[in-house]
Design an enzyme around this catalytic site. Sequence first.
Site, short mmCIF file in Angstrom:
data_model
loop_
_atom_site.label_atom_id
_atom_site.label_comp_id
_atom_site.label_asym_id
_atom_site.label_seq_id
_atom_site.Cartn_x
_atom_site.Cartn_y
_atom_site.Cartn_z
N HIS A 48 0.85 -1.19 0.00
CA HIS A 48 0.00 0.00 0.00
C HIS A 48 0.88 1.24 0.00
CE1 HIS A 48 -0.06 0.85 4.61
NE2 HIS A 48 1.02 0.18 4.30
N CYS A 105 6.65 6.04 3.90
CA CYS A 105 5.45 5.24 3.63
C CYS A 105 4.57 5.87 2.55
CB CYS A 105 4.65 5.01 4.90
SG CYS A 105 5.54 4.03 6.12
N HIS A 163 4.78 0.26 -0.57
CA HIS A 163 5.64 -0.63 0.20
C HIS A 163 4.78 -1.77 0.72
CE1 HIS A 163 3.88 2.02 3.23
NE2 HIS A 163 4.10 1.07 4.10
N HIS A 183 3.86 -5.25 3.44
CA HIS A 183 3.88 -5.80 4.80
C HIS A 183 3.41 -7.24 4.76
CE1 HIS A 183 4.34 -1.89 6.76
NE2 HIS A 183 3.41 -1.43 5.94
N ASP A 206 -5.09 -10.60 0.46
CA ASP A 206 -3.81 -11.29 0.32
C ASP A 206 -3.21 -11.10 -1.08
OD1 ASP A 206 -1.67 -12.88 1.22
OD2 ASP A 206 -2.56 -14.69 0.35
N HIS A 207 -1.94 -10.69 -1.09
CA HIS A 207 -1.18 -10.43 -2.32
C HIS A 207 -1.87 -9.39 -3.21
CE1 HIS A 207 0.92 -13.99 -0.95
NE2 HIS A 207 1.94 -13.55 -1.66
N GLU A 210 0.70 -5.00 11.75
CA GLU A 210 1.38 -4.55 10.54
C GLU A 210 2.84 -4.99 10.61
OE1 GLU A 210 1.26 -0.47 8.17
OE2 GLU A 210 2.47 -0.33 9.98
#
Length: 151
Positions: free
Chosen positions: A21, A40, A46, A48, A90-91, A135
Amino acid sequence: MAPPAARLARLSRTAAFSACHRLHSKSLSDEENLKLFGKCNNPNGHGHNYKARLLISLLVSLQIDPVSGMVINLTDLKEYMQEAIMEPLDHKNLDKDVPYFSEVVSTTENVAVFIWENLKKLLPMGTLYKVKVYETDQNIVVYKGEETISE
């Protein structure tokens, strides 16, 4: 002989997902975003490896079912988490792939709200107690629904 007292329990289950994100508010200028979010706010985003831990409880009775021995069927819970967390997040690039975040900054706080709202639609009413989103090991958000601050 009296029947045994009801046994009370809360169940916690964790799902891990990876997503990227960019922290960026459309309400701020590019300079203000950079000042507020720092690295960020990188235009390329970037990533997580998030963990979402749910605490499930039946707020009315919290009773362990005497037949199944469970508070909630874990197979059902796994399916609910797949639909509410894994499939949409996810992904994914949260800002580009998840419509919710097109107008909402993809902070961990808002990820927790998103997960809460999705799970609330699937779980039995009054069952979800809290959502805890990691996170990183240092950045953790706990969300318990629509709590308000009285003035």
